[in-house]
Design a protein around this motif. Structure first.
Motif, PDB file in Angstrom:
ATOM      1  N   THR A 619       0.656  -1.174  -0.068  1.00 21.24           N
ATOM      2  CA  THR A 619       0.315   0.063  -0.075  1.00 21.24           C
ATOM      3  C   THR A 619       0.821   1.216  -0.130  1.00 21.24           C
ATOM      4  OG1 THR A 619      -0.048   0.069   2.276  1.00 21.24           O
ATOM      5  CG2 THR A 619      -1.826  -1.369   1.090  1.00 21.24           C
ATOM      6  N   ARG A 620       1.707   1.513   0.487  1.00 17.83           N
ATOM      7  CA  ARG A 620       3.201   2.376   0.193  1.00 17.83           C
ATOM      8  C   ARG A 620       3.301   2.131  -0.829  1.00 17.83           C
ATOM      9  NH1 ARG A 620       0.603   4.342   4.545  1.00 17.83           N
ATOM     10  NH2 ARG A 620      -0.171   2.078   3.831  1.00 17.83           N
ATOM     11  N   GLU A 621       3.868   1.844  -2.242  1.00 17.87           N
ATOM     12  CA  GLU A 621       3.731   1.440  -2.889  1.00 17.87           C
ATOM     13  C   GLU A 621       3.007   1.610  -4.157  1.00 17.87           C
ATOM     14  OE1 GLU A 621       5.384  -1.872  -3.995  1.00 17.87           O
ATOM     15  OE2 GLU A 621       6.931  -1.861  -2.498  1.00 17.87           O
ATOM     16  N   ASP A 622       1.441   2.564  -3.361  1.00 20.30           N
ATOM     17  CA  ASP A 622       0.030   2.751  -4.721  1.00 20.30           C
ATOM     18  C   ASP A 622      -0.058   3.891  -4.376  1.00 20.30           C
ATOM     19  OD1 ASP A 622      -2.019   2.449  -6.126  1.00 20.30           O
ATOM     20  OD2 ASP A 622      -2.238   0.883  -5.336  1.00 20.30           O
ATOM     21  N   PRO A 623       0.259   5.280  -4.870  1.00 25.35           N
ATOM     22  CA  PRO A 623       0.039   6.506  -4.757  1.00 25.35           C
ATOM     23  C   PRO A 623      -1.304   6.598  -4.704  1.00 25.35           C
ATOM     24  CG  PRO A 623       0.988   6.040  -7.193  1.00 25.35           C
ATOM     25  CD  PRO A 623       0.901   4.285  -6.871  1.00 25.35           C
ATOM     26  N   ARG A 624      -2.148   5.699  -4.823  1.00 29.83           N
ATOM     27  CA  ARG A 624      -3.832   5.841  -4.511  1.00 29.83           C
ATOM     28  C   ARG A 624      -3.952   5.745  -2.882  1.00 29.83           C
ATOM     29  NH1 ARG A 624      -6.465   1.782  -8.277  1.00 29.83           N
ATOM     30  NH2 ARG A 624      -4.921   1.213  -7.297  1.00 29.83           N
ATOM     31  N   LEU A 625      -2.941   4.808  -1.977  1.00 29.82           N
ATOM     32  CA  LEU A 625      -3.279   4.372  -1.016  1.00 29.82           C
ATOM     33  C   LEU A 625      -1.994   4.793  -0.126  1.00 29.82           C
ATOM     34  CD1 LEU A 625      -3.822   0.357  -2.274  1.00 29.82           C
ATOM     35  CD2 LEU A 625      -5.547   2.071  -1.699  1.00 29.82           C
ATOM     36  N   ALA A 626      -1.263   5.459  -0.749  1.00 26.34           N
ATOM     37  CA  ALA A 626      -0.320   5.489   0.119  1.00 26.34           C
ATOM     38  C   ALA A 626      -0.139   6.306   1.314  1.00 26.34           C
ATOM     39  CB  ALA A 626       1.024   5.948  -0.847  1.00 26.34           C
ATOM     40  N   GLU A 627      -1.810   7.229   1.464  1.00 24.41           N
ATOM     41  CA  GLU A 627      -2.301   8.766   2.012  1.00 24.41           C
ATOM     42  C   GLU A 627      -2.016   7.998   3.484  1.00 24.41           C
ATOM     43  OE1 GLU A 627      -0.172  11.299   2.091  1.00 24.41           O
ATOM     44  OE2 GLU A 627       1.176  10.362   0.653  1.00 24.41           O
ATOM     45  N   VAL A 628      -3.171   6.383   3.319  1.00 17.03           N
ATOM     46  CA  VAL A 628      -3.942   6.035   4.075  1.00 17.03           C
ATOM     47  C   VAL A 628      -3.524   4.762   5.057  1.00 17.03           C
ATOM     48  CG1 VAL A 628      -5.839   4.056   4.928  1.00 17.03           C
ATOM     49  CG2 VAL A 628      -5.584   5.181   2.306  1.00 17.03           C
ATOM     50  N   PRO A 629      -2.977   5.271   6.595  1.00 20.66           N
ATOM     51  CA  PRO A 629      -1.855   5.260   7.677  1.00 20.66           C
ATOM     52  C   PRO A 629      -2.409   3.946   8.090  1.00 20.66           C
ATOM     53  CG  PRO A 629      -3.812   6.566   8.850  1.00 20.66           C
ATOM     54  CD  PRO A 629      -3.855   6.647   7.389  1.00 20.66           C
ATOM     55  N   GLY A 649       6.825   0.622   7.001  1.00 17.52           N
ATOM     56  CA  GLY A 649       5.752   2.265   6.945  1.00 17.52           C
ATOM     57  C   GLY A 649       4.055   1.664   7.148  1.00 17.52           C
ATOM     58  N   ALA A 650       4.361   1.183   9.299  1.00 18.55           N
ATOM     59  CA  ALA A 650       2.899   1.063   9.159  1.00 18.55           C
ATOM     60  C   ALA A 650       3.302   2.751  10.648  1.00 18.55           C
ATOM     61  CB  ALA A 650       3.105  -0.340  10.639  1.00 18.55           C
ATOM     62  N   ARG A 651       1.858   3.365  11.071  1.00 17.87           N
ATOM     63  CA  ARG A 651       2.742   4.292  11.784  1.00 17.87           C
ATOM     64  C   ARG A 651       1.839   4.032  12.840  1.00 17.87           C
ATOM     65  NH1 ARG A 651       0.107   8.943   8.692  1.00 17.87           N
ATOM     66  NH2 ARG A 651       0.496  10.141  10.415  1.00 17.87           N
ATOM     67  N   ALA A 652       1.862   2.829  13.319  1.00 17.01           N
ATOM     68  CA  ALA A 652       1.653   1.895  14.629  1.00 17.01           C
ATOM     69  C   ALA A 652       2.422   0.881  15.083  1.00 17.01           C
ATOM     70  CB  ALA A 652       0.564   2.842  15.695  1.00 17.01           C
ATOM     71  N   TYR A 653       2.241   0.584  15.857  1.00 16.70           N
ATOM     72  CA  TYR A 653       2.716  -1.339  16.131  1.00 16.70           C
ATOM     73  C   TYR A 653       2.136  -1.788  17.853  1.00 16.70           C
ATOM     74  CZ  TYR A 653       5.011  -5.388  15.616  1.00 16.70           C
ATOM     75  OH  TYR A 653       5.524  -7.099  15.429  1.00 16.70           O
ATOM     76  N   ILE A 654       1.045  -2.228  17.543  1.00 18.31           N
ATOM     77  CA  ILE A 654       0.641  -2.896  19.299  1.00 18.31           C
ATOM     78  C   ILE A 654       0.289  -4.632  19.222  1.00 18.31           C
ATOM     79  CG2 ILE A 654      -1.950  -2.331  20.000  1.00 18.31           C
ATOM     80  CD1 ILE A 654      -2.887  -0.102  18.451  1.00 18.31           C
ATOM     81  N   VAL A 655       1.136  -4.864  20.039  1.00 22.86           N
ATOM     82  CA  VAL A 655       1.218  -6.511  20.495  1.00 22.86           C
ATOM     83  C   VAL A 655       0.146  -6.846  20.995  1.00 22.86           C
ATOM     84  CG1 VAL A 655       2.921  -8.079  21.573  1.00 22.86           C
ATOM     85  CG2 VAL A 655       4.038  -6.263  20.871  1.00 22.86           C
TER      86      VAL A 655
END
Length: 673
Positions: A619-629, A649-655
């Motif tokens: 999703t980070r490589e897709d221009p249409r999806l890259a802005e979705v956190p 590219g994850a904005r948060a990591y929850i265990v």
């Protein structure tokens, strides 16, 4: 009650009959006879001696005749069809005598060491009928355990009285500390509460283990019906002048004996159908570049809470021309419509009642009692049947049934004054929505979900014919086969493991109910039939589904292969006012993300196929999806995993092991604003 003198003779004889039948057909197929023939002679001799002991001279004479016929095999060193037929006729005659022997007092199967301890590698179980009789004893045991669970739950509620007494003792101690006996009263009450709680916990654990073991013991190996199916393949092939090898696998898979008994006739019909309509005659196979001997395989495999029986033949596949001609001949379609029939439509037509491609009635086919009859048998076991075919390559039929009809995981829902259970394996997702969010198409309420419009049916209306819509619905999306519907309840109570009891005979057949389960108070709760619910909801709509649904705010896409995790995250998010969409795999989530805009991705890491790391990276490589956190929610807590999550590219990591609802919502709100 008089002692059953034939009990063990019946058990032993049925095992011997299956062993002889299987072994003789192996010899007929040319399997090396050296060791196998000795074993068959031993079995026949054992049967003869056992029959003499219980004074069954007719069976003893038939066993002696089988010995003589096996001697012909040994002398000539090769199998002969005439001799094989004669042996099988003797076996059939013995089976008939055995069925009539002591029929007034059928005996259960003796407990074997394999049933008392860890099961050994499964051998074909000959005494299937006796196993089915024995299941009645397990049903009584399970009902007793269910009753014990009900009493235990009542005791658990009574511990609240002890808690109340302890609180009163605390108040008494605070106000009258010097009163005689108050300290002793408080001490005794605390000891009693602690001891009672510990014993109650131990009893609950032991009861749970006993229930699991009882459920496991009543499961029968699928191999129990292999000998009968193998014999059916052989007899049908001989009758039709064909050569067919039967190859079963997965006999170690276990399922409820009632389920196995219920689908046995369906499997026999499908097996015969494959030999008759699927596999070609030897000369036709040679002409098609195939070996003269056809293969019919049966693969039994576990698929979550269900068992799949996959029957595949390497024959001609569905004959489209024959279906077209039969459709026109029976006036089901006009000649022009029949000629335009494609293969998919032809397959659907095969399931129609009374439809047959055979021009004449034979002992095997032609009466129009085909796949529709099989469907009826499968429906009784709450199963599903699918057919796939490729012309010239063969046909695959997949029959899927629940492992058990008596023990299942269920979602409890509350209707108007009633609690009901829905089998969990049919639940796709749950959600909360305002009644005003439903849309009406063609006079039918529809739930717009992603790019799908699902028929919506209040459960109250299905049961009572009337409904008082609440302001907010608890919605359960159900799937049966390839159809999905949404049903509305007043609230979702939670998940439970249930022992399902059959409906009382006086209740008759209820199309939406498969049984009942007792709650903690001993009150019966209906267990709903997902297939019946789907059929009832879809019958109310013939409207075409709109292509796409609109949303006032961007929804959150939750991707996780665990139903429990999906439902938990969905419940938390929807309670906080978010709209949630669900996907069960990263691949499915990626397709959904390409079709519709989302405000946030919440993704599991470890899933079959594509991982959450891969999903976020793509999703980070897709221009249409890259802005979705994206948030990764996973059980992997290693620093290297956390680092990799942030790198992709994850904005948060929850265990998951450190999951906190408050922090989770705070993180979500921070990312979606």
């Amino acid at each position: 009650m008089a002692r059953d003198r034939y009990k063990y003779f019946r058990i032993e004889t049925r095992e011997i009959l299956d062993g002889l039948s299987h072994g003789v057909m192996e010899l007929e197929r040319g399997v090396p006879a050296a060791q196998g023939l000795d074993n068959l002679l031993r079995l026949a001799h054992t049967l003869k001696g056992a029959a003499r002991v219980v004074e069954q001279d007719g069976i003893a004479e038939a066993a002696h005749a089988i010995e003589d016929l096996l001697g012909v095999f040994r002398k000539e060193g090769a199998a002969d069809g005439t001799v094989t037929d004669a042996i099988l006729r003797h076996l059939d005659a013995i089976a008939l005598d055995l069925a009539a022997l002591g029929a007034e007092a059928p005996a259960p199967v003796e407990a074997t060491p394999a049933a008392k301890a860890q099961p050994e590698p499964v051998q074909p179980v000959a005494d299937f009928e006796a196993v089915r009789v024995e299941l009645a004893g397990f049903d009584v045991l399970l009902e007793s355990l269910a009753e014990a669970g009900t009493q235990l739950d009542a005791l658990r509620r009574e511990t609240l009285l002890l808690d109340q007494a302890c609180r009163l003792a605390d108040e008494l101690l605070a106000s009258q500390a010097d009163a005689p006996g108050v300290h002793d009263l408080k001490k005794h009450l605390d000891h009693l509460r602690h001891a009672h709680g510990n014993r109650l916990s131990r009893a609950s654990r032991e009861l749970g283990v006993s229930r699991e073991r009882a459920n496991a013991l009543r499961l029968v190996p699928a191999a129990a019906i292999f000998p009968e199916l193998e014999r059916a393949v052989r007899d049908t092939a001989v009758r039709l002048g064909k050569r067919v090898v039967f190859r079963p696998t997965g006999g170690e898979q276990r399922l409820d004996g009632h389920v196995l008994a219920g689908i046995r006739d369906a499997l026999l019909h499908l097996i015969n159908n494959g030999v008759d309509h699927g596999i070609e005659a030897p000369e036709a196979r040679i002409e098609a570049g195939k070996p003269p001997e056809g293969t019919l395989s049966l693969t039994v495999e576990r698929r979550g809470p269900r068992v799949a029986f996959v029957i595949h033949d390497d024959g001609r596949g569905v004959d489209l021309a024959a279906v077209q001609q039969a459709a026109a001949r029976h006036a089901l379609l006009t000649p022009a419509e029949a000629e335009a029939l494609d293969l998919d439509a032809a397959v659907r037509l095969l399931f129609r009642q009374g439809f047959s491609t055979a021009r004449t009635v034979s002992a095997v086919s032609g009466r129009g009692i085909g796949l529709d009859a099989v469907n009826a048998l499968v429906a009784k076991c709450k199963g599903e049947l699918r057919l796939e075919t490729a012309q010239g390559q063969g046909t695959t039929l997949t029959l899927t049934v629940p492992v058990s009809l008596t023990s299942l995981s269920a979602l409890l829902v509350e209707l108007d004054g009633l609690v009901a259970a829905i089998p969990l394996d049919a639940v796709v997702q749950t959600l909360r929505l305002q009644a005003t969010e439903l849309e009406t198409h063609g006079g039918t309420e529809m739930l717009m979900l992603d790019d799908r419009a699902l028929p919506f049916q209040p459960l109250d209306e299905l049961f009572s014919g009337r409904v008082t819509p609440p302001d907010t619905w608890s919605v359960v999306v159900l799937r049966a086969g390839d159809r999905e519907v949404a049903v509305g309840a007043h609230r979702l109570i939670g998940m439970a493991e249930l022992v399902v009891r059959p409906l009382p005979k006086m209740a008759g057949a209820l199309p939406l109910v498969i049984g009942t389960a007792l709650d903690a108070d001993g009150t019966p709760q209906p267990v709903l039939d997902p297939q019946g619910l789907v059929a009832a909801a879809t019958a109310r709509t013939g409207a075409e589904r709109p292509a796409e649904a609109s949303n006032a705010m961007l929804p959150i896409l939750v991707i996780d292969d665990s139903l429990t995790t999906r439902m938990l995250e969905q419940s938390i998010l929807e309670s906080a006012g978010f709209t949630v969409a669900l996907a069960t795999s990263a691949e499915e989530g990626l397709e959904m993300a390409k079709r519709q805009r989302y405000g946030l991705f919440i993704v599991d890491v470890e899933m079959p196929g594509m991982t959450g790391f891969d999903f976020v990276a793509l999703t980070r490589e897709d221009p249409r999806l890259a802005e979705v956190p994206a948030i990764l929610v996973t059980s992997r807590a290693a620093p290297a995993d956390r680092r990799r999550g942030l790198e992709v590219g994850a904005r948060a990591y929850i265990v998951k092991g450190e999951f906190d609802q408050g922090i989770f919502l705070q993180t979500v709100r921070g990312l979606v604003g």
